[in-house]
Scaffold this active site. Structure first.
Site, PDB file in Angstrom:
ATOM      1  N   ALA A 168      51.815  34.415  37.792  1.00  0.00           N
ATOM      2  CA  ALA A 168      52.189  35.667  37.954  1.00  0.00           C
ATOM      3  C   ALA A 168      53.266  36.591  38.330  1.00  0.00           C
ATOM      4  O   ALA A 168      54.142  37.030  37.539  1.00  0.00           O
ATOM      5  CB  ALA A 168      50.929  36.563  38.846  1.00  0.00           C
ATOM      6  N   ASN A 185      49.469  36.168  34.397  1.00  0.00           N
ATOM      7  CA  ASN A 185      48.342  36.726  34.877  1.00  0.00           C
ATOM      8  C   ASN A 185      48.933  38.220  35.379  1.00  0.00           C
ATOM      9  O   ASN A 185      49.610  38.017  36.135  1.00  0.00           O
ATOM     10  CB  ASN A 185      47.610  36.028  35.941  1.00  0.00           C
ATOM     11  CG  ASN A 185      46.491  36.730  36.649  1.00  0.00           C
ATOM     12  OD1 ASN A 185      46.181  38.005  36.297  1.00  0.00           O
ATOM     13  ND2 ASN A 185      45.674  36.250  37.420  1.00  0.00           N
ATOM     14  N   PHE A 186      48.599  39.386  34.706  1.00  0.00           N
ATOM     15  CA  PHE A 186      49.120  40.373  35.211  1.00  0.00           C
ATOM     16  C   PHE A 186      48.658  41.110  36.466  1.00  0.00           C
ATOM     17  O   PHE A 186      49.310  41.962  36.994  1.00  0.00           O
ATOM     18  CB  PHE A 186      48.982  41.805  34.063  1.00  0.00           C
ATOM     19  CG  PHE A 186      49.946  41.283  32.797  1.00  0.00           C
ATOM     20  CD1 PHE A 186      50.376  40.006  32.506  1.00  0.00           C
ATOM     21  CD2 PHE A 186      50.033  42.467  32.009  1.00  0.00           C
ATOM     22  CE1 PHE A 186      51.152  39.850  31.275  1.00  0.00           C
ATOM     23  CE2 PHE A 186      50.756  42.192  30.713  1.00  0.00           C
ATOM     24  CZ  PHE A 186      51.388  41.020  30.578  1.00  0.00           C
ATOM     25  N   LYS A 187      47.403  40.617  36.912  1.00  0.00           N
ATOM     26  CA  LYS A 187      46.655  40.829  37.933  1.00  0.00           C
ATOM     27  C   LYS A 187      46.534  42.527  38.053  1.00  0.00           C
ATOM     28  O   LYS A 187      46.369  43.086  36.884  1.00  0.00           O
ATOM     29  CB  LYS A 187      47.394  40.452  39.194  1.00  0.00           C
ATOM     30  CG  LYS A 187      47.530  39.168  39.279  1.00  0.00           C
ATOM     31  CD  LYS A 187      47.601  38.204  40.446  1.00  0.00           C
ATOM     32  CE  LYS A 187      47.427  36.781  40.504  1.00  0.00           C
ATOM     33  NZ  LYS A 187      47.691  36.114  41.682  1.00  0.00           N
ATOM     34  N   ILE A 221      49.644  30.991  46.244  1.00  0.00           N
ATOM     35  CA  ILE A 221      49.608  32.015  45.448  1.00  0.00           C
ATOM     36  C   ILE A 221      50.341  33.229  45.865  1.00  0.00           C
ATOM     37  O   ILE A 221      50.144  33.741  47.288  1.00  0.00           O
ATOM     38  CB  ILE A 221      48.085  32.582  44.960  1.00  0.00           C
ATOM     39  CG1 ILE A 221      47.327  31.345  44.311  1.00  0.00           C
ATOM     40  CG2 ILE A 221      48.427  33.691  44.091  1.00  0.00           C
ATOM     41  CD1 ILE A 221      46.108  31.822  43.882  1.00  0.00           C
ATOM     42  N   GLU A 268      45.158  25.749  41.348  1.00  0.00           N
ATOM     43  CA  GLU A 268      45.955  26.646  41.943  1.00  0.00           C
ATOM     44  C   GLU A 268      45.556  26.774  43.379  1.00  0.00           C
ATOM     45  O   GLU A 268      44.404  27.612  43.968  1.00  0.00           O
ATOM     46  CB  GLU A 268      45.577  28.184  41.380  1.00  0.00           C
ATOM     47  CG  GLU A 268      46.222  28.618  39.843  1.00  0.00           C
ATOM     48  CD  GLU A 268      46.442  30.029  39.852  1.00  0.00           C
ATOM     49  OE1 GLU A 268      47.403  30.262  39.310  1.00  0.00           O
ATOM     50  OE2 GLU A 268      45.618  30.800  40.390  1.00  0.00           O
ATOM     51  N   HIS A 326      38.945  32.574  38.996  1.00  0.00           N
ATOM     52  CA  HIS A 326      40.310  32.791  39.731  1.00  0.00           C
ATOM     53  C   HIS A 326      40.058  33.043  41.360  1.00  0.00           C
ATOM     54  O   HIS A 326      38.920  33.682  41.714  1.00  0.00           O
ATOM     55  CB  HIS A 326      40.997  34.093  39.196  1.00  0.00           C
ATOM     56  CG  HIS A 326      42.621  33.959  39.588  1.00  0.00           C
ATOM     57  ND1 HIS A 326      42.781  34.514  40.942  1.00  0.00           N
ATOM     58  CD2 HIS A 326      43.577  33.563  39.191  1.00  0.00           C
ATOM     59  CE1 HIS A 326      44.045  34.306  41.134  1.00  0.00           C
ATOM     60  NE2 HIS A 326      44.789  33.926  40.098  1.00  0.00           N
ATOM     61  N   GLY A 337      52.780  30.079  43.047  1.00  0.00           N
ATOM     62  CA  GLY A 337      54.243  29.968  43.127  1.00  0.00           C
ATOM     63  C   GLY A 337      55.149  29.508  42.240  1.00  0.00           C
ATOM     64  O   GLY A 337      56.641  29.463  42.889  1.00  0.00           O
TER      65      GLY A 337
HETATM   66  O1  G3P Z   1      46.958  33.413  38.377  1.00  0.00           O
HETATM   67  C1  G3P Z   1      48.088  33.036  38.556  1.00  0.00           C
HETATM   68  C2  G3P Z   1      48.410  33.057  40.030  1.00  0.00           C
HETATM   69  O2  G3P Z   1      47.270  33.224  40.884  1.00  0.00           O
HETATM   70  C3  G3P Z   1      49.479  32.641  40.434  1.00  0.00           C
HETATM   71  O3  G3P Z   1      50.254  33.451  41.099  1.00  0.00           O
HETATM   72  O4  G3P Z   1      51.985  34.911  41.535  1.00  0.00           O
HETATM   73  O5  G3P Z   1      51.994  32.670  42.683  1.00  0.00           O
HETATM   74  O6  G3P Z   1      52.580  32.987  40.189  1.00  0.00           O
HETATM   75  P1  G3P Z   1      51.710  33.547  41.534  1.00  0.00           P
END
Ligand code: G3P
Length: 223
Positions: free
Chosen positions: A201, A9-11, A146, A141, A93, A180
């Site tokens: 991400a 997810n590139f956000k 996150i 998630e 999300h 994470g």
């Molecule tokens: O959509 C994936 C995301 O919310 C997880 O983010 O940065 O913890 O890998 P991250």
């Protein structure tokens, strides 16, 4: 098309928009070609069509709206994904929550159109409730992890473990986990908990070497 094993997810990070987005897409294309592990990307809307046109990887949107074509300013109708060659979308999300009736409408339309719906959930209860809608996948998630670099598979394995069986009992619903996830070991632990893949991400979008990072993460699926 099946749910990719890794979804990035590139956000809306500076690093993963425009040229940065193309670099990550190129890295994902190379790594999946080399390893045979399917890697999907969820770029920012602005970059999504360019990536879908120019790279041989499944492109998902980060969000889609519960609307048909029509007078909906600033919204993305589900059916429009087909026009642009997008394979599916993240739905609900934790940074773009939807109501349950909206999720139901989106998932049912996506199923009708053969699109991949990756519905995100924050905890066990929500995971099970959402799997009843029969999306392509539920991605567990916990929002508090996150972006922390602390992997859900290590910090909260019970949340993932307890979601896996009830979701899989729904039939053809895959289970992903995210939040994470940073290293191959994090992915390995997630796979041990019974998930089919991971959604992440920061580890890739903020890496100085996205290709190396994706290669490391894809490697975890080989054992
Ligand atoms: O959509 C994936 C995301 O919310 C997880 O983010 O940065 O913890 O890998 P991250």
């Amino acid at each position: 098309m099946s749910v990719p094993s890794i979804i990035v997810n590139f956000k809306a990070f500076r690093e993963s928009m425009h040229e940065g987005a193309f670099e990550i897409a190129r890295a994902a294309e190379r790594v999946s070609r080399e390893t045979g592990i399917s890697i999907g990307v969820a770029p920012n809307y602005i970059d999504a069509y360019y990536i879908a046109k120019n790279f041989d990887i499944p492109v998902l949107l980060q969000h889609v709206d519960p609307v048909d074509f029509g007078a909906y300013t600033g919204q993305i109708p589900v059916e429009s994904l087909v026009l642009y060659g997008f394979k599916g979308s993240l739905v609900n999300h934790s940074e773009r929550k939807l109501r349950i009736d909206e999720i139901r409408r989106i998932v049912s339309k996506m199923n009708e159109l053969g699109l991949i719906s990756v519905v995100c959930s924050s905890d066990n209860m929500e995971s099970v409730a959402l799997s009843v809608l029969k999306p392509s996948a539920v991605a567990v998630e916990p929002p508090e992890l996150i972006g922390t670099g602390i992997s859900v598979s290590k910090a909260k394995p019970e949340v993932v473990r307890e979601a896996v069986d009830p979701i899989k009992r729904m039939g053809n619903v895959r289970v992903l986990c995210g939040a994470g996830i940073t290293t191959a070991d994090d992915v390995r632990k997630a796979l041990e908990l019974g998930v089919d893949g991971v959604l992440l991400a920061t580890a890739v979008t903020k890496s100085s070497n996205p290709e190396g990072k994706l290669m490391e993460l894809a490697g975890a699926f080989k054992f």
